[in-house]
Design a protein around this motif. Sequence first.
Motif, PDB file in Angstrom:
ATOM      1  N   GLY A   1      12.897  -0.519  -3.242  1.00 47.16           N
ATOM      2  CA  GLY A   1      11.307  -0.704  -2.982  1.00 47.16           C
ATOM      3  C   GLY A   1      11.236  -1.515  -1.779  1.00 47.16           C
TER       4      GLY A   1
ATOM      5  N   GLY B   1       3.696   0.365  -5.283  1.00 49.78           N
ATOM      6  CA  GLY B   1       3.238   0.850  -6.452  1.00 49.78           C
ATOM      7  C   GLY B   1       3.898   0.552  -7.610  1.00 49.78           C
TER       8      GLY B   1
ATOM      9  N   ASP C   1       5.820 -11.910   5.260  1.00 42.60           N
ATOM     10  CA  ASP C   1       7.323 -12.160   5.283  1.00 42.60           C
ATOM     11  C   ASP C   1       7.570 -12.930   6.533  1.00 42.60           C
ATOM     12  OD1 ASP C   1       9.898 -12.584   4.785  1.00 42.60           O
ATOM     13  OD2 ASP C   1      10.445 -10.363   4.916  1.00 42.60           O
TER      14      ASP C   1
ATOM     15  N   GLY D   1       4.080  -5.527  -4.322  1.00 45.47           N
ATOM     16  CA  GLY D   1       3.701  -4.883  -2.870  1.00 45.47           C
ATOM     17  C   GLY D   1       2.282  -5.016  -2.719  1.00 45.47           C
ATOM     18  N   GLU D   2       1.477  -4.541  -3.897  1.00 51.69           N
ATOM     19  CA  GLU D   2       0.282  -4.421  -3.765  1.00 51.69           C
ATOM     20  C   GLU D   2      -0.522  -5.998  -3.631  1.00 51.69           C
ATOM     21  OE1 GLU D   2      -1.096  -2.706  -7.397  1.00 51.69           O
ATOM     22  OE2 GLU D   2      -3.209  -2.309  -6.900  1.00 51.69           O
TER      23      GLU D   2
ATOM     24  N   GLY E   1       0.917  -5.559   4.646  1.00 58.45           N
ATOM     25  CA  GLY E   1       0.994  -6.820   4.406  1.00 58.45           C
ATOM     26  C   GLY E   1       2.114  -7.681   4.149  1.00 58.45           C
ATOM     27  N   GLY E   2       3.138  -6.804   3.272  1.00 61.39           N
ATOM     28  CA  GLY E   2       4.469  -7.554   2.913  1.00 61.39           C
ATOM     29  C   GLY E   2       5.185  -7.843   4.222  1.00 61.39           C
TER      30      GLY E   2
ATOM     31  N   PHE F   1       0.992  -8.176  -2.010  1.00 59.03           N
ATOM     32  CA  PHE F   1       1.346  -8.897  -0.584  1.00 59.03           C
ATOM     33  C   PHE F   1       0.111  -8.089   0.104  1.00 59.03           C
ATOM     34  CE2 PHE F   1       5.541  -9.947  -1.820  1.00 59.03           C
ATOM     35  CZ  PHE F   1       5.706 -11.109  -0.964  1.00 59.03           C
ATOM     36  N   ASP F   2      -0.047  -6.625  -0.100  1.00 63.57           N
ATOM     37  CA  ASP F   2      -0.885  -6.049   0.802  1.00 63.57           C
ATOM     38  C   ASP F   2      -2.638  -6.683   0.752  1.00 63.57           C
ATOM     39  OD1 ASP F   2       0.928  -4.488   1.736  1.00 63.57           O
ATOM     40  OD2 ASP F   2       0.558  -2.995   0.233  1.00 63.57           O
TER      41      ASP F   2
ATOM     42  N   SER G   1       7.844  -2.292  -5.300  1.00 63.70           N
ATOM     43  CA  SER G   1       7.095  -1.597  -4.159  1.00 63.70           C
ATOM     44  C   SER G   1       5.578  -2.081  -4.275  1.00 63.70           C
ATOM     45  CB  SER G   1       7.424  -0.236  -4.095  1.00 63.70           C
ATOM     46  OG  SER G   1       6.913   0.308  -4.975  1.00 63.70           O
TER      47      SER G   1
ATOM     48  N   HIS H   1      14.611   5.202  -5.592  1.00 65.06           N
ATOM     49  CA  HIS H   1      14.400   3.883  -5.402  1.00 65.06           C
ATOM     50  C   HIS H   1      15.722   3.130  -5.875  1.00 65.06           C
ATOM     51  CE1 HIS H   1      11.006   2.960  -2.913  1.00 65.06           C
ATOM     52  NE2 HIS H   1      10.343   3.398  -3.699  1.00 65.06           N
TER      53      HIS H   1
ATOM     54  N   ASN I   1      12.016  -8.140   1.381  1.00 64.06           N
ATOM     55  CA  ASN I   1      11.651  -9.407   1.690  1.00 64.06           C
ATOM     56  C   ASN I   1      12.647 -10.333   1.686  1.00 64.06           C
ATOM     57  OD1 ASN I   1      10.667 -12.197   0.480  1.00 64.06           O
ATOM     58  ND2 ASN I   1       8.847 -11.044   1.403  1.00 64.06           N
TER      59      ASN I   1
ATOM     60  N   CYS J   1      14.983   0.964   1.831  1.00 71.01           N
ATOM     61  CA  CYS J   1      14.281   0.312   0.979  1.00 71.01           C
ATOM     62  C   CYS J   1      12.689   1.000   0.823  1.00 71.01           C
ATOM     63  CB  CYS J   1      13.744  -1.243   1.567  1.00 71.01           C
ATOM     64  SG  CYS J   1      15.039  -2.544   0.983  1.00 71.01           S
ATOM     65  N   MET J   2      12.238   1.208   1.937  1.00 78.33           N
ATOM     66  CA  MET J   2      10.718   1.801   1.888  1.00 78.33           C
ATOM     67  C   MET J   2      10.906   3.068   1.139  1.00 78.33           C
ATOM     68  SD  MET J   2       9.834  -0.847   3.428  1.00 78.33           S
ATOM     69  CE  MET J   2      10.471  -2.010   4.364  1.00 78.33           C
TER      70      MET J   2
HETATM   71  O1  KG4 Z   1       8.861   1.360  -1.341  1.00 75.39           O
HETATM   72  P1  KG4 Z   1       7.711   1.256  -0.350  1.00 75.39           P
HETATM   73  O2  KG4 Z   1       7.576   1.959   0.869  1.00 75.39           O
HETATM   74  O3  KG4 Z   1       6.164   2.308  -1.079  1.00 75.39           O
HETATM   75  C1  KG4 Z   1       5.864   2.520  -2.397  1.00 75.39           C
HETATM   76  O4  KG4 Z   1       6.414   3.175  -3.128  1.00 75.39           O
HETATM   77  O5  KG4 Z   1       4.988   1.609  -2.615  1.00 75.39           O
HETATM   78  O6  KG4 Z   1       6.839  -0.054  -0.559  1.00 75.39           O
HETATM   79  C2  KG4 Z   1       5.721  -0.232   0.264  1.00 75.39           C
HETATM   80  C3  KG4 Z   1       5.266  -1.982   0.017  1.00 75.39           C
HETATM   81  C4  KG4 Z   1       4.281  -2.471   0.644  1.00 75.39           C
HETATM   82  O7  KG4 Z   1       3.181  -2.896  -0.511  1.00 75.39           O
HETATM   83  C5  KG4 Z   1       4.515  -3.412   1.691  1.00 75.39           C
HETATM   84  O8  KG4 Z   1       3.643  -4.367   1.740  1.00 75.39           O
HETATM   85  C6  KG4 Z   1       5.733  -4.009   0.934  1.00 75.39           C
HETATM   86  O9  KG4 Z   1       6.406  -2.771   0.299  1.00 75.39           O
HETATM   87  N1  KG4 Z   1       6.896  -4.583   1.661  1.00 75.39           N
HETATM   88  C7  KG4 Z   1       7.090  -6.066   1.677  1.00 75.39           C
HETATM   89  C8  KG4 Z   1       8.056  -6.129   2.835  1.00 75.39           C
HETATM   90  N2  KG4 Z   1       8.117  -4.660   3.551  1.00 75.39           N
HETATM   91  C9  KG4 Z   1       7.451  -3.782   2.868  1.00 75.39           C
HETATM   92  N3  KG4 Z   1       6.838  -6.887   0.697  1.00 75.39           N
HETATM   93  C10 KG4 Z   1       7.301  -8.271   1.204  1.00 75.39           C
HETATM   94  N4  KG4 Z   1       8.091  -8.595   2.174  1.00 75.39           N
HETATM   95  C11 KG4 Z   1       8.635  -7.380   2.974  1.00 75.39           C
HETATM   96  N5  KG4 Z   1       9.352  -7.773   3.905  1.00 75.39           N
END
Ligand code: KG4
Length: 329
Positions: A263, A136, A182, A161-162, A177-178, A164-165, A134, A114, A268, A292-293
């Motif tokens: 991440g 996690g 957003d 991120g958790e 949820g992120g 947000f979800d 992210s 990342h 966002n 990013c993901m």
């Molecule tokens: O990096 P990633 O794909 O996986 C992990 O390592 O966790 O991140 C996924 C996370 C999820 O919680 C998702 O809701 C969040 O990233 N996420 C966002 C956005 N796009 C993805 N959170 C806020 N705004 C976004 N646009």
Amino acid sequence: MITLAFESSCDDTSLAIIENGQVKLQKTASQNDVHEAFGGVVPELAARAHTKNILPLYLSLLEETNLTLKDINLIVATYSPGLVGSLLVGLEFAKSLAIINNIPFKKVHHIAGHLHAAHLTQNIEYPFLGIAVSGGHTNIFIVKNIDDYELVGYSLDDAAGEAFDKVAKMCSLGYPGGPIIDKIAQKWTGSLINFPKPMQNSKDFNFSFSGLKTAVSLYIKNNPEYDVNQLACSFQETVVDLLLHKIKKAAIHYGLKNIVLSGGVAANSALRRKVTEMFDKEKVYFPQLKYCMDNAAMIGYVGEKLFLKYGADNPYETNPIPTKILKNI
Ligand code: KG4
Ligand code: ZN
């Protein structure tokens, strides 16, 4: 040098071909439809879905790049941190290919990936303040080199991120949820709900998001007629403020000018806009959205660099490690 990279630490099965730091092709199978009904990743289902996805992805990746295993100089895979069942699928697949075909193998820490995702498309000098946010992790690192990391801030409970979800789940918005929050937050231009900002005034560079999540849940209980766009926007602004505050504090404290975000949460739009406004925009770096993901390209990038510096790892001695803090490699 041609590298075949695997990433399967959570709920994305991702494979990529990297040639000397450049992405030739990446293919990712998302599992959002598998986990949507649960509002979060179900580890057992994630591992099963990886098992189903990995072989077709591998075959189509080689076919579309016109490559065979004879062309591959290095195989790399994420070994930590992550869900152990998920990690096992990608790692064992990668190790087996490397052993059977006598191809050098390199293991890669997911967070190192990342932190270098923006390097896939931009030149960024060390040292930099690397923020991995992210589903996690919510970590602030001083990144001194490809093999030299110092963790200076982290979340004491939920990752950003958790949160947000979980808030999206409370509002029945869907998963993940992120991106949904957003999008709907952008529809709100009115007044904001004043949610608490846990740990904003603590002297360290750490975070806490679970109190905020509870505050949102209480607000929903006490205001059943709430406006979902207002709630989404208020929650997002609170998270972004918490992140910005500690990123700024750490950048000043450690005297770092280069700021690199990564991440899923780095996708966002409000975070991107506000970080860019806060620092010298020439020195703020984000990965492209597809990096990013979770993705294999970032793993391939780090794996190639580490292999060139240190040589191969022994695949027989490489096992998944669910939690491991990234330090010096
Ligand atoms: O990096 P990633 O794909 O996986 C992990 O390592 O966790 O991140 C996924 C996370 C999820 O919680 C998702 O809701 C969040 O990233 N996420 C966002 C956005 N796009 C993805 N959170 C806020 N705004 C976004 N646009
Ligand atoms: Zn990740």
